[in-house]
Design a protein around this motif. Structure first.
Motif, mmCIF file in Angstrom:
data_model
loop_
_atom_site.group_PDB
_atom_site.id
_atom_site.type_symbol
_atom_site.label_atom_id
_atom_site.label_comp_id
_atom_site.label_asym_id
_atom_site.label_seq_id
_atom_site.Cartn_x
_atom_site.Cartn_y
_atom_site.Cartn_z
ATOM 1 N N LYS A 1 10.896 -8.467 2.437
ATOM 2 C CA LYS A 1 12.416 -8.555 2.825
ATOM 3 C C LYS A 1 12.545 -9.812 3.551
ATOM 4 O O LYS A 1 13.440 -10.381 3.963
ATOM 5 C CB LYS A 1 13.319 -7.460 3.574
ATOM 6 N N GLN A 2 11.411 -10.298 4.626
ATOM 7 C CA GLN A 2 11.251 -11.370 5.402
ATOM 8 C C GLN A 2 9.954 -11.693 5.442
ATOM 9 O O GLN A 2 8.893 -10.958 5.307
ATOM 10 C CB GLN A 2 11.786 -11.008 6.817
ATOM 11 N N TRP A 3 9.534 -12.886 6.019
ATOM 12 C CA TRP A 3 8.208 -13.170 6.321
ATOM 13 C C TRP A 3 8.099 -14.423 7.627
ATOM 14 O O TRP A 3 9.320 -14.647 7.788
ATOM 15 C CB TRP A 3 7.607 -14.011 5.118
ATOM 16 N N ARG A 4 7.107 -14.381 8.263
ATOM 17 C CA ARG A 4 6.790 -15.231 9.178
ATOM 18 C C ARG A 4 5.659 -16.344 8.991
ATOM 19 O O ARG A 4 4.664 -16.053 8.257
ATOM 20 C CB ARG A 4 6.381 -14.663 10.630
ATOM 21 N N GLN B 1 6.802 -8.745 5.762
ATOM 22 C CA GLN B 1 7.304 -7.565 5.652
ATOM 23 C C GLN B 1 7.925 -6.714 4.675
ATOM 24 O O GLN B 1 8.941 -7.567 4.302
ATOM 25 C CB GLN B 1 8.207 -7.670 6.960
ATOM 26 N N LEU B 2 7.163 -5.948 3.859
ATOM 27 C CA LEU B 2 7.937 -5.251 2.671
ATOM 28 C C LEU B 2 9.088 -4.273 2.885
ATOM 29 O O LEU B 2 9.138 -3.820 4.142
ATOM 30 C CB LEU B 2 6.699 -4.713 1.862
ATOM 31 N N ARG B 3 9.826 -4.193 1.843
ATOM 32 C CA ARG B 3 10.770 -3.330 2.193
ATOM 33 C C ARG B 3 10.538 -1.910 2.021
ATOM 34 O O ARG B 3 9.756 -1.398 1.315
ATOM 35 C CB ARG B 3 11.798 -3.535 0.911
ATOM 36 N N ASP B 4 11.199 -1.281 3.002
ATOM 37 C CA ASP B 4 11.082 0.214 3.087
ATOM 38 C C ASP B 4 11.415 1.066 1.593
ATOM 39 O O ASP B 4 10.823 1.948 1.439
ATOM 40 C CB ASP B 4 11.801 0.817 4.121
ATOM 41 N N ASP B 5 12.354 0.347 0.768
ATOM 42 C CA ASP B 5 13.007 0.951 -0.383
ATOM 43 C C ASP B 5 12.310 0.376 -1.204
ATOM 44 O O ASP B 5 12.930 0.801 -2.569
ATOM 45 C CB ASP B 5 14.335 0.867 -0.325
ATOM 46 N N GLU C 1 1.245 -0.269 6.413
ATOM 47 C CA GLU C 1 1.564 -0.012 5.334
ATOM 48 C C GLU C 1 2.568 -1.061 4.460
ATOM 49 O O GLU C 1 2.295 -1.036 3.339
ATOM 50 C CB GLU C 1 2.188 1.535 5.056
ATOM 51 N N ARG C 2 3.512 -1.641 5.249
ATOM 52 C CA ARG C 2 4.461 -2.423 4.515
ATOM 53 C C ARG C 2 4.357 -3.881 5.375
ATOM 54 O O ARG C 2 5.192 -4.462 5.297
ATOM 55 C CB ARG C 2 5.671 -1.861 4.817
ATOM 56 N N VAL C 3 3.236 -4.186 5.807
ATOM 57 C CA VAL C 3 2.826 -5.535 6.173
ATOM 58 C C VAL C 3 1.505 -5.912 5.683
ATOM 59 O O VAL C 3 0.516 -5.622 6.054
ATOM 60 C CB VAL C 3 2.990 -5.522 7.762
ATOM 61 N N LEU C 4 1.668 -7.361 5.175
ATOM 62 C CA LEU C 4 0.626 -8.091 4.589
ATOM 63 C C LEU C 4 0.710 -9.576 5.176
ATOM 64 O O LEU C 4 1.517 -10.150 5.391
ATOM 65 C CB LEU C 4 0.777 -8.226 3.050
ATOM 66 N N GLU C 5 -0.768 -9.781 5.395
ATOM 67 C CA GLU C 5 -0.960 -11.114 6.153
ATOM 68 C C GLU C 5 -1.641 -12.027 5.112
ATOM 69 O O GLU C 5 -2.716 -11.436 4.579
ATOM 70 C CB GLU C 5 -1.641 -10.833 7.532
ATOM 71 N N ILE C 6 -1.465 -13.185 4.869
ATOM 72 C CA ILE C 6 -2.081 -14.095 3.978
ATOM 73 C C ILE C 6 -2.389 -15.239 4.953
ATOM 74 O O ILE C 6 -1.483 -15.886 5.485
ATOM 75 C CB ILE C 6 -1.475 -14.372 2.866
ATOM 76 N N THR C 7 -3.816 -15.608 4.806
ATOM 77 C CA THR C 7 -4.270 -16.857 5.728
ATOM 78 C C THR C 7 -4.623 -17.848 4.662
ATOM 79 O O THR C 7 -5.623 -17.431 3.941
ATOM 80 C CB THR C 7 -5.371 -16.329 6.753
#
Length: 540
Positions: free
Chosen positions: A82-85, A96-100, A161-167
């Motif tokens: 749903k969003q990213w930094r 940040q992945l969606r809860d739904d 669980e719903r946060v993924l980091e890619i470097t």
């Protein structure tokens, strides 16, 4: 065995003969089913294996990556994320992945699903032709080349669980665009492991009743060479805004058959149109004809490991004996541009130096220097193409040019899509036709495919300087001008050594029923199925 195109025509005749009063288009408009011509039978429906447009058309309905594309301008928009930094130095992306977000069986879509899917896509035994698209990620190239064996060293981390980091290794301006490519689509781990090993090809997890996806639609039927049916996925996070109730994809290699299906009201949209019908539709039914710029190149590839195509002079001679303008004006007739480079002009502001021309006299001189004066002694050569009337007409035109200007004999060999792919992937060919559509809007998508042993480099060609530019120097460039200058050097190498012959720059040409709403023209011919709707009040 019944020819599949004859079968389709038989069904059309049967429907008319039985007094069928409502066409597919009419009923589809009424109940929300989109009928689409899809060119050919898909090779598979595993996003980490397939490479073709027909497969991508279906998979983009069944699966969704972290981001999607805006069909109007192709800018990345939120998908499962749903969003990213993005960090200040441009190398760390936090999603940040969606809860739904859910799979089509109701399971939640998690950050671990993406991490595991990326791990699977990078398993060498799987044979992912697009594995090199993970190279921007820190240590991904080293992992893929076997220089490290611990995937935990690759820059993909589950923070929650719903946060993924890619470097990334370096700032990569097109990275978000990569995430909407099929190689970055997630797959359902439990389903894959139920039917085999994660790196096993061709298991039954991709079949109806087994396939678990996270896209706006779910797979309900797959009748080989006849139909692939998908229906609206009630578990999709944005299901309330999906208007279509389903899509039916028809694999129809014969474009004339597909055009007749369109005229008979059996298709809302075709994948292509017969060359000789373009002028007819321009005159008699222009509102149904869609011609738009397309970020793609039609080309021929050489097997550079087979004589005489291991000789650069031979490849150059064949290149110079092709009159590209005659092909686009008298054969394809759809607004295509004669190729003057491999990368289409003005790709995100990049235009390569023009290096391709038509010079029969120089072509004959080069062929003579290679030991074949006036074509004498040149072996009869097979030109391979996948079954298509359009490909056949182009092949015939080039066959005649090579005979006229070089006095060499070329035989034509057409194969069905799956057989053709097997022949190319095993390098069981001498010359073969190909097309490349940009996976994202950046010149890199046309140049990184030619690195040594790249999954889509099926020519056997290799150049150390080219590899250095594409894999190391260009990704580390501090600005666009420097990066494009490096791309220019790389493309000069490619077009000097010519493992491939660019023929023309594509346009997308199709037929579309006026009832379709939300179908945008864009240079990737990208369709957002969730944005489509059908107007039952529209007149044909």
């Amino acid at each position: 065995m019944i020819n599949k195109n004859l079968f389709v025509l038989f069904i059309l005749v049967l429907l008319v003969g039985c007094g069928q009063s409502e066409s597919n288009v009419s009923s589809g408009n009424r109940i929300g089913i989109f009928h689409m011509g899809n060119g050919t039978e898909p090779q598979e429906l595993d996003p980490h294996i397939v490479t073709g447009v027909p497969e991508h058309n279906i998979l983009s309905a069944l699966l969704e990556g972290l981001v999607r594309k805006n069909p109007e301008n192709l800018e990345p928009i939120p998908g499962v994320a749903k969003q990213w930094r993005i960090s200040e130095d441009g190398t760390v992306y936090t999603f940040q992945l969606r809860d739904d977000a859910h799979w089509s069986n109701g399971n939640p879509v998690t950050a671990e699903d993406f991490r595991w899917s990326y791990w699977r896509a990078m398993q060498s035994a799987l044979g992912n032709k697009y594995a090199y698209m993970f190279y921007p990620i820190k240590n991904a190239e080293a992992y893929l080349k076997g220089e490290i064996d611990d995937f935990r060293q690759v820059g993909i981390k589950v923070l929650d669980e719903r946060v993924l980091e890619i470097t990334l290794t370096n700032p990569t301006p097109y990275f978000l665009q990569l995430l909407d490519h099929q190689s970055y689509f997630p797959v359902h781990r439990a389903t894959i492991e139920k039917f085999g090993q994660p790196d096993e090809r061709g298991t039954r997890w991709t079949r109806p009743g087994n396939f678990v996806g996270n896209g706006a639609f779910q797979l309900t039927e797959w009748r080989l060479n006849k139909l692939i049916d998908v229906e609206k996925n009630p578990y999709y996070w944005d299901a309330s805004n999906v208007t279509l109730n389903g899509i039916r994809f028809y694999p129809t290699e014969n474009v004339s058959t597909e055009e007749r299906m369109f005229r008979a009201g059996q298709l809302h949209r075709t994948g292509s149109i017969p060359i000789d019908k373009i002028a007819v539709y321009k005159k008699e039914n222009p509102e149904s004809l869609r011609i738009a710029p397309y970020l793609g190149t039609y080309y021929y590839r050489f097997n550079t490991e087979k004589p005489p195509f291991d000789d650069q002079r031979v490849r150059k001679a064949l290149n110079l004996a092709i009159d590209r303008r005659q092909i686009v004006e008298n054969v394809t007739k759809g607004g295509q541009l004669p190729a003057k480079s491999f990368t289409p002009p003005d790709t995100l502001g990049y235009t390569a130096k023009e290096m391709l021309g038509f010079d029969p006299e120089q072509a004959r001189q080069l062929l003579a220097e290679a030991g074949y004066p006036n074509g004498k002694g040149f072996p009869v050569t097979s030109l391979l193409y996948n079954t298509s009337e359009g490909h056949r007409k182009i092949a015939v035109a080039i066959q005649q040019m090579w005979k006229q200007y070089l006095n060499i004999d070329i035989t034509l060999n057409n194969q069905d899509w799956k057989v053709y792919l097997d022949s190319v992937n095993s390098r069981n060919y001498e010359i073969s036709r190909a097309g490349w559509i940009g996976d994202y809007v950046d010149p890199n998508t046309f140049l990184d495919m030619w690195i040594t042993d790249g999954g889509n480099n099926q020519t056997g060609w290799s150049n150390p300087r080219y590899d250095e530019i594409i894999s190391k120097l260009a990704p580390a460039a501090v600005d666009r001008a420097t990066r494009y200058q490096l791309f220019q050097e790389a493309e000069t190498i490619l077009l000097t050594e010519l493992p491939v012959i660019p023929i023309y720059i594509y346009t997308s040409i199709s037929l579309a029923h006026p009832s379709i709403r939300g179908l945008s023209n864009n240079i990737l011919n990208y369709v957002s199925y969730k944005s489509l709707r059908l107007d039952p009040e529209a007149k044909p």
